[in-house]
Design an enzyme around this catalytic site. Structure first.
Site, PDB file in Angstrom:
ATOM      1  N   GLU A 415       0.812  -1.228   0.000  1.00  0.00           N
ATOM      2  CA  GLU A 415       0.000   0.000   0.000  1.00  0.00           C
ATOM      3  C   GLU A 415       0.839   1.270   0.000  1.00  0.00           C
ATOM      4  OE1 GLU A 415      -2.724  -0.301   3.267  1.00  0.00           O
ATOM      5  OE2 GLU A 415      -3.813  -1.947   2.360  1.00  0.00           O
ATOM      6  N   GLU A 490      -4.288  -9.045   0.420  1.00  0.00           N
ATOM      7  CA  GLU A 490      -4.806  -8.739   1.763  1.00  0.00           C
ATOM      8  C   GLU A 490      -6.310  -8.550   1.653  1.00  0.00           C
ATOM      9  OE1 GLU A 490      -2.408  -5.901   3.946  1.00  0.00           O
ATOM     10  OE2 GLU A 490      -4.199  -5.144   4.951  1.00  0.00           O
TER      11      GLU A 490
END
Ligand code: GAL
Length: 925
Positions: A415, A490
């Protein structure tokens, strides 16, 4: 000219010695002394002359002595003023010091000091020289200390300053030297650390090959021709194939030897059959083995397909993964190796086949456990950066882990805000190339949570696209990028508190029915469905397998640890554990019921939500023997009933193809009556490292677990073990994780015990609580010393940095003044002193030092070792002793007190044309 004995020295094989024991630790920073004046400034800038607590002679006698792994943050108490992300634990700065000796026989060997992980920024000095700075809390340090160490009686000092105020994550990172440390002795001609790359590949025609690349180093003074022999050993230890390669190495250079071994019909590695082979690499010079290293490897093929997802050994399987951080209840990030096995076992029992080490490299013992237990790994780099230091960190990760059959993907980031930009794309392109230079056998991914549809985005620079959350974008992205294999990297981020069945945000509680998740996330069921129904999604990595300290989203204080775990911080299953079992386990029946059936009297008649987690076709639910109803199992949603509460027995029966395959009952229990302690294993290895969790619970008079019990429990332990941590899985609990007390939370607590190194014996753990019957657990500890470790020595203050005066024919004034800025008329020398007197008869040695506080107050002894010649010893301008004989001998003088900064001068006088000298000098009590 080759020195006599060199051939023997070359033939030394490596010793890998544990360096964990006997560190002295100080919590808090110790500022370096202010450096003023020419002489001090001059010295301060020199190798070997680090000041303050980094100086070898620093007085650490009042510091606490401990063994690694060590996490000082978890030893503190949670504090609302501290950072929530770090679990409200204070971090700060700490210092570690350790003294050790090397044998005279070690001279000539290559000596490497290794730290596997220090949180977070570390500076390392050896014998007063700054040797390493590491700016990543998750990477190892391999430090060649050969030029700096001394041998025999002389003591070596390692000092580590740890700055744990530096943060690299938004989760609990711990503080200190939290992984193992090692001292590795090798021949000058040796295999570099992580220098063997031996990862089998299956060629397109189906033939297996083991390409082996061995990186050697020659720290010797002569060029070397290395013969490298490689043997592949079967799981039974038989030689399967052998081969030889050569490399020529000039001094202080690397060299690479390469070969490839064809292998027929190897036994394949998989999560179900984690079969490992060994690769023995021996280095020879002139027929003598100079180094030997054994690495492990596994034969398996992997493939990520754009349409069909993940293939292992030619079989299309779904990745059923979890993401995890690396801390555990009670121990923080200083996780004993045995606990990795415990945690991975729990995950395997849940049906997990893969693990994402979020968001950083894991401990090497953890990686070894994944290899041997059969858990595939998404191996993740910590910092997104392509500057040389960070490239080095990524290279280190790939080098260390590229032989692990468990590793199926490299992840270069998690991220990153630059993921949807050209800058981000360029960075990933470079990082992917760094990986590819070292390993082309696994794809590179990046865990993206945005930027998927930007003109430039990092998915264009990876082999497998990684989705963090964004379920709603799966199809659109796949349609636009049909050629890119995809996985969820994720997903989930659902909330649950073990044993709680009502969401009450005012009390920071989340129910256990899989109804709550982060705004960006999905429930367990929705997240899995999104992956399971799309064949092109390789699999999932659920956030998270275990709770972790910190990130108590969606709450803040008083919540101190996460709510995301499928298991709690101790590894006790929440309802989600059984949900995943029901969805992921195919080869055996799964059936679990929630909630407990211990509701208060005023609940009678009120509807209670009951949920069955099952992989059967149909489940019938009974209350006190009466059928409530039967339901076909929905494999995604599972089954729920609203059942008016009546104490007694709730029972579920699972059917498959019309036959009963499983049963589960939940009963109303009586009052708590006694405590029960259940060890994870039947014995501990008495080596001072082995550890195990012990489950603590209370039972009613009929021996039934009381699921609502929250009693305070106190522990005492005797015999060869100690308590190293406590937990109960309550994210809102502020009880200390060290000590000997812990309350149960919804029926459970955990105490982690670790063996000490005493003789064989019985460990006796006792648990007491007012009003409950005491529990006593007796466990054998079987003595097993760590095969090899470097003893720590508590040595007196060594004085070994000397300035030597010019030589005199007549007796000089010992206390003569030397100009503060005169750095040249007296010669510096360290260690053993041998002075060639030519025609002169006198010489003066001087040194400055700070005595230990005990010596300042009560005095002590100056011990001169093996002094040749007559001597006068002067401390701060006063002659405190005279050695009358010129014979070489030890000489000791006492002093009754000393200042904080002292000067010692020694006048040496020769007779009979001899030289003068001294083997060493120290201050003793
Ligand atoms: C993700 C992140 C994780 C964790 C998680 C919580 O965005 O990658 O580290 O913070 O959210 O939902």
């Amino acid at each position: 000219m080759i020195k006599k004995g060199l051939a023997q020295e070359l033939a030394v094989q490596r010793e890998v010695l544990c360096f964990d024991k006997g560190w002295s630790f100080h919590l808090g920073d110790i500022p370096f002394p202010v450096v003023r004046g020419h002489s001090a400034s001059y010295r301060n800038a020199k190798a070997g002359h680090a000041g303050g607590a980094a100086a070898p002679g620093y007085d650490d006698s009042s510091w606490r002595v401990l063994d690694l792994p060590h996490d000082w943050a978890i030893e503190g108490r949670v504090d609302p003023e501290a950072n929530l992300s770090q679990g409200y634990y204070k971090r700060g700065i700490g210092w570690y010091r350790r003294k050790f000796k090397l044998q005279p026989e070690d001279k000539g060997k290559h000596i490497e000091l290794q730290f596997d992980g220090i949180a977070t920024h570390a500076t390392v000095w050896v014998n007063g020289t700054l040797l390493h700075r590491n700016w990543c809390g998750y990477t190892s340090m391999y430090i060649d200390v050969t030029p700096y160490v001394t041998y025999g009686d002389r003591v070596n000092t390692v000092v580590v300053r740890v700055d744990a105020d530096a943060q690299e994550g938004w989760w609990y990172e711990g503080a200190g030297i939290y992984r193992h440390a090692w001292l590795v002795k090798r021949s000058p001609l040796h295999v570099q650390t992580d220098g063997v790359f031996a990862h089998p590949v299956c060629r397109p025609d189906g033939r297996w090959e083991l390409p082996v690349e061995v990186t050697l180093y020659n720290s010797g003074k002569q060029s070397a021709d290395a013969e490298v022999e490689v043997a592949l050993l079967s799981p039974e230890g038989k030689v399967v194939k052998e081969g030889t390669a050569h490399a020529a190495l000039t001094p202080l250079r690397e060299g690479v030897a390469k070969l490839s071994l064809p292998v027929e019909n190897p036994a394949l590695w998989s999560p179900e059959t984690p079969i490992l082979y060994k690769v023995r690499t021996s280095v020879k010079q002139n027929g003598c083995t100079t180094d030997e290293v054994v690495t492990r490897c596994g034969f398996r093929t992997i493939r990520f397909d754009k349409d069909t997802g993940f293939w292992l050994n030619g079989k299309n399987i779904k990745i059923k993964g979890v993401c995890n951080h690396q801390d555990h209840a009670g121990v923080g990030v200083a996780v004993p190796d045995a606990l990795w096995e415990f945690r991975l076992r729990k995950l395997k029992e849940m049906g997990v086949n893969a693990y994402r080490s979020a968001h950083n490299p894991a401990a090497k013992e953890f990686m070894a456990a994944c290899d041997s237990m059969g858990i595939m790994v998404l191996d993740e780099n910590r910092l997104f950066n392509t500057s040389p230091e960070y490239v080095r960190q990524l290279e280190w990760l790939v080098r260390r882990d590229r032989n692990c059959p468990s590793v199926i993907l490299w992840s270069v980031f998690n991220e990153e805000p630059m993921q949807g930009t050209e800058n981000g794309y360029e960075m990933v392109r470079r990082m992917s190339d760094v990986v590819k230079r070292l390993d082309t056998t696994r794809p590179v991914t990046a865990a993206m949570n945005g930027g998927f549809f930007s003109e430039y985005n990092v998915s264009q620079a990876v082999d497998v696209g990684g989705f963090n959350y964004q379920i709603k974008s799966y199809d659109r992205f796949h349609a636009l990028n049909p050629d890119l294999p995809l996985t969820s990297s994720e997903d989930g981020s659902a909330f649950m508190v073990r044993g709680e069945y009502v969401t009450d945000r005012s009390r920071n509680l989340m129910d256990s029915y899989d109804t709550q998740c982060a705004n960006w996330g999905a429930t367990h069921r929705d997240a899995w469905k999104a992956v399971a129904e799309r064949p092109w999604m390789a699999g999932c990595f659920y956030w998270t397998g275990f709770d972790y300290h910190g990130e108590p989203t969606p709450f803040q204080w008083p919540s101190v640890s996460s709510f995301f775990g499928i298991m709690d911080l101790c590894g006790f299953p929440k309802m989600a554990y059984y949900l995943h079992q029901a969805q992921w386990i195919e080869d055996k029946p799964v059936l679990e019921l929630v909630p407990h059936w211990n509701w208060p009297a005023d609940s009678v008649g009120k509807p209670i939500k009951v949920m069955a987690l099952s992989n059967a076709d149909k489940v019938k639910l009974y209350l006190n023997g009466k059928l409530v109803s039967e339901q076909n199992v929905d494999p995604y949603e599972m089954n729920t009933w609203m059942v008016p509460y009546k104490p007694g027995k709730l029972e579920a029966v699972g059917y498959k193809d019309g036959k009963i395959v499983s049963r589960k009952k939940v009963e109303t229990t009586g009052e708590a009556y006694c405590i029960r302690l259940t060890p994870d294993r039947n014995s501990l290895m008495g080596n001072g490292c082995d550890a195990m969790p012990v489950t603590v619970e209370v039972l009613d008079r009929k021996g039934r677990h009381v699921p609502t019990a929250c009693h305070p429990i106190e522990f005492t332990i005797s015999g060869p073990a100690k308590i190293i941590g406590l937990g109960n899985g309550n994210p809102n609990c502020h009880e200390p994780e060290k000590g000997n007390k812990r309350s149960l939370f919804n029926g459970l607590a955990q105490v982690i015990i670790q063996s000490t190194e005493e003789a064989d014996g019985e460990i006796c753990l006792k648990a007491t609580s007012p009003g409950l019957q005491t529990a006593t657990l007796v466990l054998p500890s079987v003595r097993k010393s760590i095969a090899s470790f470097v003893p720590s020595v508590a040595e007196p203050l060594m004085l070994d940095k000397w300035l030597i005066s010019p030589l005199y024919s007549d007796k000089p004034d010992v206390m003569q003044r030397v100009a503060e800025n005169d750095m040249n008329s007296w010669q510096p020398s360290s260690g053993e002193i041998n002075i060639s007197m030519n025609k002169a008869d006198y010489v003066i040695l001087r040194t400055s030092f700070e005595p230990k506080s005990a010596h300042q107050k009560h005095g002590g002894k100056v011990v001169l070792r093996q002094v040749t010649g007559k001597a006068e010893v002067w401390l701060d301008g006063t002659c405190i002793g005279t050695k009358e004989s010129e014979k070489t001998a030890d000489f000791t003088v006492t002093f009754s007190e000393a200042g904080t900064n002292c000067e010692l001068r020694i006048l040496l006088c020769r007779e009979k044309e001899k030289n003068v000298g001294m083997a060493g000098c120290m201050l003793k009590d």
